[in-house]
Enzyme design. Structure first.
Site, PDB file in Angstrom:
ATOM      1  N   TYR A 136       0.925  -0.811  -0.038  1.00  0.00           N
ATOM      2  CA  TYR A 136      -0.100  -0.436   0.085  1.00  0.00           C
ATOM      3  C   TYR A 136       1.160   1.390   0.202  1.00  0.00           C
ATOM      4  CZ  TYR A 136      -3.376  -3.283   2.527  1.00  0.00           C
ATOM      5  OH  TYR A 136      -3.878  -4.287   1.701  1.00  0.00           O
ATOM      6  N   HIS A 173       1.115 -11.766   1.740  1.00  0.00           N
ATOM      7  CA  HIS A 173      -0.637 -10.887   0.942  1.00  0.00           C
ATOM      8  C   HIS A 173      -1.580 -11.819   0.079  1.00  0.00           C
ATOM      9  CE1 HIS A 173      -1.413  -6.523   0.610  1.00  0.00           C
ATOM     10  NE2 HIS A 173      -2.504  -7.626   0.477  1.00  0.00           N
TER      11      HIS A 173
END
Length: 265
Positions: free
Chosen positions: A43, A99
């Site tokens: 992010y 992730h």
């Protein structure tokens, strides 16, 4: 996971961007009842999340912090967790996730052993996974010394049927499910079969359709990771925690979700 305490709703920094924006949004969330922050290497706003944490002056134990190993810049897990902690300005995270299964190189057992070392070294209180399917979880658990605490997945009524085996496997193995993009049926796919039951159930509870989707997610036993820049929405999402849907409400939403089922990309 027996005795595993994770706040039932988290504020995610996925789409909040960079700079002052995410700092203000994280501070706003922390000031409005959120005690769980969900960020990730990919992010690219762990640093902003860390600034917000510091500026709110909350003590570290008051906030549950999750970040993820995203394989960003080709860095390995030992380097990535150190960089993440450095960016966040803290000495450990409450939860560290892989992730996606494709990041498990050369394979899932090797990757998971590195994650276990992160926990053993005290850099993460718990470790988990994200976007792992049933087969991925089977491979992982076959070699794991420490079971993943969490699997964070896409979950909303339009994908419920295809994600259900993941929920069932997780429940059987004591893995908590975290749901992201729970509001997609409203934000990205309005006008579908879900509109009718969501509106009807919302009217019954005097709630918003967003709150009903959150309550549905809770009914499926999942922790919600959500985001908004609007204070009223953030407060509404927390209030959704007090809504308990009836089995009939849930069945109506499930049925409409199956009708408008989203095919895998």
């Amino acid at each position: 996971m027996p005795g595993y305490d994770i706040p039932s709703i988290g504020f995610g920094t996925w789409k909040t961007g960079n700079g002052q924006g995410p700092i203000d949004q994280v501070k706003q969330a922390l000031g409005n009842g959120y005690s769980h922050l969900d960020t990730a290497q990919a992010y690219r706003n762990e640093e902003e999340t860390g600034v917000a944490l510091k500026e709110t002056g909350l003590s570290r134990s008051d906030v549950f912090v999750t970040t993820k190993y995203s394989g960003t810049n080709g860095l390995d897990i030992p380097t990535s967790i150190k960089n993440s902690l450095n960016n966040l300005g803290i000495s450990d995270v409450d939860l560290y996730l892989v992730h996606a299964p494709r990041l498990a190189v050369p394979d899932i057992p090797t990757c998971w052993a590195q994650m276990e070392k992160v926990k053993e070294d005290g850099l993460a209180k718990s470790i988990g996974i994200s976007n792992f399917g049933v087969q991925d979880m089977e491979t992982l658990i076959a070699s794991a010394k420490i079971k993943p605490a969490v699997n964070q997945i896409l979950l909303h009524p339009y994908v419920y049927r295809r994600q259900k085996p993941i929920l069932e496997y997780a429940a059987k193995n004591g893995i908590i499910i975290e749901a992201y993009s729970a509001l997609i049926p409203i934000t990205q796919s309005p006008g579908g079969p879900l509109d009718k039951p969501l509106n009807e159930v919302a009217a019954k509870f005097g709630a918003t359709t967003e709150q009903i989707l959150m309550a549905w997610t809770k009914a499926k036993g999942a922790v919600v990771v959500t985001s908004s820049s609007k204070k009223a929405r953030l407060q509404g999402y927390i209030a959704a925690g007090d809504i308990t849907l009836s089995p009939e409400d849930i069945a109506a939403i499930d049925a409409a979700g199956a009708l408008g089922e989203e095919k895998p990309m």
